[in-house]
Design a protein around this motif. Sequence first.
Motif, PDB file in Angstrom:
ATOM      1  N   LEU A  30      -9.257 -43.830  14.165  1.00 36.87           N
ATOM      2  CA  LEU A  30      -7.849 -44.195  14.049  1.00 36.87           C
ATOM      3  C   LEU A  30      -7.109 -43.294  13.071  1.00 36.87           C
ATOM      4  CD1 LEU A  30      -5.482 -46.113  14.625  1.00 36.87           C
ATOM      5  CD2 LEU A  30      -6.353 -47.581  12.775  1.00 36.87           C
ATOM      6  N   VAL A  31      -6.024 -42.700  13.549  1.00 37.01           N
ATOM      7  CA  VAL A  31      -5.092 -41.943  12.716  1.00 37.01           C
ATOM      8  C   VAL A  31      -3.779 -42.704  12.677  1.00 37.01           C
ATOM      9  CG1 VAL A  31      -3.838 -39.767  12.415  1.00 37.01           C
ATOM     10  CG2 VAL A  31      -6.175 -39.740  13.316  1.00 37.01           C
ATOM     11  N   VAL A  32      -3.306 -43.025  11.485  1.00 41.29           N
ATOM     12  CA  VAL A  32      -2.015 -43.689  11.304  1.00 41.29           C
ATOM     13  C   VAL A  32      -1.035 -42.669  10.735  1.00 41.29           C
ATOM     14  CG1 VAL A  32      -0.757 -45.425   9.976  1.00 41.29           C
ATOM     15  CG2 VAL A  32      -2.962 -46.000  11.012  1.00 41.29           C
ATOM     16  N   LEU A  59      -1.624 -44.403  15.795  1.00 36.14           N
ATOM     17  CA  LEU A  59      -0.585 -45.416  15.650  1.00 36.14           C
ATOM     18  C   LEU A  59       0.522 -44.861  14.764  1.00 36.14           C
ATOM     19  CD1 LEU A  59      -2.566 -48.750  15.036  1.00 36.14           C
ATOM     20  CD2 LEU A  59      -1.459 -47.984  17.146  1.00 36.14           C
ATOM     21  N   ALA A  60       1.765 -45.012  15.213  1.00 36.50           N
ATOM     22  CA  ALA A  60       2.916 -44.511  14.470  1.00 36.50           C
ATOM     23  C   ALA A  60       3.960 -45.619  14.368  1.00 36.50           C
ATOM     24  CB  ALA A  60       3.503 -43.280  15.150  1.00 36.50           C
ATOM     25  N   PRO A  61       3.938 -46.396  13.287  1.00 42.26           N
ATOM     26  CA  PRO A  61       4.939 -47.456  13.121  1.00 42.26           C
ATOM     27  C   PRO A  61       6.295 -46.890  12.721  1.00 42.26           C
ATOM     28  CG  PRO A  61       3.552 -47.330  11.177  1.00 42.26           C
ATOM     29  CD  PRO A  61       2.985 -46.348  12.168  1.00 42.26           C
ATOM     30  N   ASP A  94      -9.221 -44.241   9.762  1.00 50.36           N
ATOM     31  CA  ASP A  94      -9.971 -43.009   9.534  1.00 50.36           C
ATOM     32  C   ASP A  94      -9.141 -41.976   8.788  1.00 50.36           C
ATOM     33  OD1 ASP A  94     -12.720 -43.231  11.013  1.00 50.36           O
ATOM     34  OD2 ASP A  94     -11.236 -44.208  12.288  1.00 50.36           O
ATOM     35  N   VAL A  95      -7.924 -41.727   9.243  1.00 48.95           N
ATOM     36  CA  VAL A  95      -7.046 -40.777   8.557  1.00 48.95           C
ATOM     37  C   VAL A  95      -5.651 -41.400   8.460  1.00 48.95           C
ATOM     38  CG1 VAL A  95      -6.080 -38.445   8.495  1.00 48.95           C
ATOM     39  CG2 VAL A  95      -8.334 -38.824   9.541  1.00 48.95           C
ATOM     40  N   HIS A 259     -11.159 -35.618   8.813  1.00 49.68           N
ATOM     41  CA  HIS A 259     -11.992 -36.624   9.468  1.00 49.68           C
ATOM     42  C   HIS A 259     -13.470 -36.246   9.377  1.00 49.68           C
ATOM     43  CE1 HIS A 259     -13.856 -38.411  13.195  1.00 49.68           C
ATOM     44  NE2 HIS A 259     -13.490 -39.463  12.513  1.00 49.68           N
ATOM     45  N   ARG A 260     -13.789 -34.984   9.618  1.00 49.77           N
ATOM     46  CA  ARG A 260     -15.178 -34.537   9.520  1.00 49.77           C
ATOM     47  C   ARG A 260     -15.697 -34.692   8.092  1.00 49.77           C
ATOM     48  NH1 ARG A 260     -13.286 -30.229  12.804  1.00 49.77           N
ATOM     49  NH2 ARG A 260     -13.181 -28.889  10.958  1.00 49.77           N
TER      50      ARG A 260
END
Length: 265
Positions: A30-32, A59-61, A94-95, A259-260
Motif C-alpha cells: 500500500l502506497v498512500v 490510495l489518494a485521499p 508500506d509507503v 519499499h525495497r
Amino acid sequence: MTPATPGGPAPEPGTVWLNRASWGRPGDPLVVCLHGITSNASSWTDAGPRLAELGFHVLAPELRGHGESPRPATGYDTATLLADLRRVLPAAMDVLVGHSFGGYLAQEGVLRGVFRPRALLLEDPVSHQPDAATPTAMLEWDRLNLPRTVEGTLELNPGWSRKDAAGKILSLEQVHWDGARAAFAGNAPWDQRPAAARIAARQPTAWLLPGTSRFVPAEDVAALVGAVGQDSVVTVEKAGHSIHRDDLGAFTALVERLHRKAAGR
C-alpha cells in the motif's frame, strides 16, 4: 466516494468522510499519497496508475475543502485534518508519500502516531512555515494568477501531461479557498526541521526535492543532509515543485527503492 468500513471505530467528533481515489489491487503493498494545498487526488493521475503497474495499491485521499471531499466552514486545524485522514486510511502502510502541505501532514502524522508507515517519502515538503502572512500571500497569488486552461498550465509546467494540467484546473475550481487558507496559514507558524533526524529514525525516509525550492532553500538542504545523510536527500535538478508530475520516473523509482529498503531487500 469510498463507503465507510462496517463495524469500524466510531468517527471522532468534527471529522468528515474524505473522498479517495484508488489504483491497483487491495492486498498489494500500500502506497498512500497526500496532496498539497489547493490540489486534489488528480495530482496523482499519472503516478497512481504507474505505481499500480509496478505492483502497488495506491490510495489518494482528498483533504476537507479539496476535490470532492466535504467543504465545511471549520475543522482545518492540523489535529482535525489528521483525524479526517485517520477515518479513511489504515495507520500502517508500506509507503507514505506527502507532497508540499501533504508533506507537513505526513510528518505530523508520523510524529503524533497517526501514521505508522514502513517507509516515508517527503516530496518538497513545507516543513517550515514562519508566519501566517507568507502562506496567505502565496495562496492569494495562486488564486488570482494561476492559469485556468490546459495550454496555460502546460506553458507554466512543460513537463506535465495534459491529464495533469486538466487535473490542476479542476482542483482550482473545486478548492474551498477559505478552507485552504485556514489550513495553510491558520496552522502557522510551524517548524519540523529540528525533527528531521527523529522522523528518519522511525522508518526509511527520503526527501525528494527540486533543484530550486521555495519551501526548502539551499541552507535548509545543507542542514537536512547533515541531519539525515546525503543518501536520504534526492534532488531532481530540472523538476519543479511537483516532482511526481515533472519526472514520474524519478518519483516511482524512489518509491520502489524505499519499499525495497523497508522490506530489507
